[in-house]
Design an enzyme around this catalytic site. Structure first.
Site, PDB file in Angstrom:
ATOM      1  N   ASN A   9     -30.548 -19.670  38.900  1.00 60.76           N
ATOM      2  CA  ASN A   9     -29.100 -19.864  39.058  1.00 60.76           C
ATOM      3  C   ASN A   9     -28.456 -19.824  37.676  1.00 60.76           C
ATOM      4  OD1 ASN A   9     -26.513 -20.618  39.755  1.00 60.76           O
ATOM      5  ND2 ASN A   9     -27.027 -22.777  40.065  1.00 60.76           N
ATOM      6  N   TRP A  10     -27.751 -18.735  37.397  1.00 62.74           N
ATOM      7  CA  TRP A  10     -27.210 -18.543  36.056  1.00 62.74           C
ATOM      8  C   TRP A  10     -25.905 -19.296  35.812  1.00 62.74           C
ATOM      9  CZ3 TRP A  10     -27.776 -12.513  35.306  1.00 62.74           C
ATOM     10  CH2 TRP A  10     -29.138 -12.190  35.288  1.00 62.74           C
ATOM     11  N   LYS A  11     -25.307 -19.816  36.894  1.00 62.60           N
ATOM     12  CA  LYS A  11     -24.030 -20.537  36.759  1.00 62.60           C
ATOM     13  C   LYS A  11     -23.005 -19.627  36.065  1.00 62.60           C
ATOM     14  CE  LYS A  11     -26.764 -24.696  36.956  1.00 62.60           C
ATOM     15  NZ  LYS A  11     -26.934 -26.112  36.588  1.00 62.60           N
ATOM     16  N   HIS A  95     -24.347 -26.544  46.016  1.00 63.20           N
ATOM     17  CA  HIS A  95     -24.915 -27.009  44.746  1.00 63.20           C
ATOM     18  C   HIS A  95     -24.178 -28.258  44.301  1.00 63.20           C
ATOM     19  CE1 HIS A  95     -25.957 -27.088  40.476  1.00 63.20           C
ATOM     20  NE2 HIS A  95     -26.992 -26.311  40.779  1.00 63.20           N
ATOM     21  N   GLU A  97     -23.046 -29.211  41.568  1.00 62.63           N
ATOM     22  CA  GLU A  97     -21.861 -28.966  40.739  1.00 62.63           C
ATOM     23  C   GLU A  97     -20.665 -28.576  41.597  1.00 62.63           C
ATOM     24  OE1 GLU A  97     -24.627 -27.631  36.969  1.00 62.63           O
ATOM     25  OE2 GLU A  97     -23.563 -26.098  38.121  1.00 62.63           O
ATOM     26  N   GLU A 167     -32.220 -31.211  44.886  1.00 60.66           N
ATOM     27  CA  GLU A 167     -31.777 -31.317  43.502  1.00 60.66           C
ATOM     28  C   GLU A 167     -31.317 -32.744  43.222  1.00 60.66           C
ATOM     29  OE1 GLU A 167     -29.538 -27.297  42.392  1.00 60.66           O
ATOM     30  OE2 GLU A 167     -28.402 -28.623  43.681  1.00 60.66           O
ATOM     31  N   GLY A 173     -29.424 -30.284  34.381  1.00 54.48           N
ATOM     32  CA  GLY A 173     -28.838 -30.065  33.074  1.00 54.48           C
ATOM     33  C   GLY A 173     -28.968 -31.229  32.110  1.00 54.48           C
ATOM     34  N   SER A 213     -33.790 -29.271  35.940  1.00 54.20           N
ATOM     35  CA  SER A 213     -34.493 -29.152  34.654  1.00 54.20           C
ATOM     36  C   SER A 213     -35.914 -28.617  34.809  1.00 54.20           C
ATOM     37  CB  SER A 213     -34.491 -30.501  33.924  1.00 54.20           C
ATOM     38  OG  SER A 213     -33.170 -30.915  33.611  1.00 54.20           O
ATOM     39  N   GLY A 234     -32.220 -23.591  36.643  1.00 49.69           N
ATOM     40  CA  GLY A 234     -30.939 -23.434  35.983  1.00 49.69           C
ATOM     41  C   GLY A 234     -31.085 -22.839  34.601  1.00 49.69           C
ATOM     42  N   GLY A 235     -30.923 -23.678  33.568  1.00 51.91           N
ATOM     43  CA  GLY A 235     -30.899 -23.197  32.188  1.00 51.91           C
ATOM     44  C   GLY A 235     -32.094 -22.373  31.780  1.00 51.91           C
TER      45      GLY A 235
END
Length: 255
Positions: A9-11, A95, A97, A167, A173, A213, A234-235
Site C-alpha cells: 500500500n503506497w498511500k 484502512h 487512515e 491492522e 507507521g 510496520s 506500508g512504508g
C-alpha cells in the site's frame, strides 16, 4: 492451502513515472516467484500506468479506496467501474487512515464492500483496534464489531473470496509491530468468527493479512502463525528491493 498474498500500500507516494519504473523492476524480480500473490496499490493517478506496466506478469494492482456509488455528482470520488477499467483487480477498503482521518465507519465500509463485490473487484477489508482500545482489553470486541458491521449482508461464498487485513492502528507507521503471538491471537479470533458467522468454507478460504510496520526482518515470524496468510505492507513497500525481500521471505516461511 491458502496461497500467501503480499500487498504493498503506497498511500500518497509515487508519481506515474515512478510507478512505471518500480513495477517494471518488480515484475522482473518476482517473475519466478511461485505460490505468492503479489499486489501493489498505487495512488489513483497511477493505477492505469501500474496495470499497463504489470501486464502479462504475476503482479496485480489494487486501488486504495473507492466510492460505493456507481456514478453521479460526487466530486473527488472514484467508482468501482472506473477502477476496473483502469486495470485494478483489488481494492483496499476501511484502512485505519481512512477511518481515523476521513471519518469512514463500519457502515460505509459495508457499502463499499458490497459495491466492490458487485463490480468483481476483490476487497481487502481492513479492521483493527487503537492503542487505547487494546489497553482497555477491547481488541476482540472491536474486531467483532468491525467484522459484523463491515460484512453485514455479505454471503459466506462472497466472504470466502475476499481478503481481510488485521491492522492494529497503534502499529501503522510507528515502527511498532504486534508480536507474532499478538498477531496470531487476533487472526485466530477473526477466523473463528468467520467460521461462526459465515461457515467453515468461508473461514478456511478467506485470506487474513497482517498490516502494521511489516518489514523484511519480521515477515517470516509473522507468517509462521497458522492464521496469518500474508501482509499489507506500508512504508517498506515503497522500496522495490525491500518489498521483494518481503515477498520472498513470506514464501519461504509458508512452505
Amino acid at each position: 492451502m491458502r496461497t500467501p498474498l503480499i500487498a504493498g500500500n503506497w498511500k500518497m507516494f509515487k508519481t506515474v513515472h515512478e510507478t512505471t519504473v518500480y513495477v517494471k523492476e518488480l515484475r522482473g524480480l518476482v517473475k519466478d516467484v511461485k505460490n505468492v500473490t503479489v499486489v501493489i496499490a498505487p495512488p489513483f493517478t497511477a493505477v492505469h500506468a501500474a496495470s499497463d506496466a504489470a501486464r502479462n506478469s504475476n503482479v496485480s494492482v489494487a486501488a486504495q479506496n473507492m466510492s460505493w456509488e456507481r456514478e453521479g455528482a460526487f466530486t473527488g470520488e472514484i467508482s468501482a467501474a472506473m477502477l476496473t477499467e483502469a486495470g485494478a483487480e483489488y481494492v483496499i477498503i476501511g484502512h485505519s487512515e481512512r477511518r481515523t482521518l476521513f471519518g469512514e465507519t463500519d457502515a460505509s465500509v459495508n457499502r463499499k464492500v458490497t459495491a466492490a463485490i458487485a463490480a468483481s473487484l476483490t476487497p481487502i477489508v481492513c479492521i483493527g483496534e487503537t492503542l487505547e482500545q487494546r489497553e482497555r482489553n477491547e481488541t476482540l470486541d472491536v474486531l467483532d464489531r468491525q467484522i459484523k458491521g463491515g460484512l453485514d449482508g455479505v454471503s459466506g461464498d462472497q466472504v470466502a473470496d475476499l481478503v481481510m487485513a488485521y491492522e492494529p492502528v497503534w502499529a501503522i507507521g510507528t515502527g511498532r509491530t504486534a508480536t507474532p503471538a499478538q498477531a496470531g491471537e487476533a487472526h485466530a479470533h477473526i477466523r473463528s468468527r468467520l467460521r461462526q458467522w459465515f461457515g467453515a468454507t468461508a473461514a478456511d478460504r478467506c485470506l487474513l493479512l497482517y498490516g502494521g510496520s511489516v518489514k523484511p526482518d519480521n515477515i517470516a515470524d509473522l507468517m509462521a502463525q497458522a492464521d496469518v496468510d500474508g501482509a499489507l505492507v506500508g512504508g517498506a513497500s515503497l522500496d522495490v528491493r525491500s518489498f521483494y525481500d518481503i515477498v520472498v521471505r513470506s514464501r519461504r516461511a509458508a512452505v
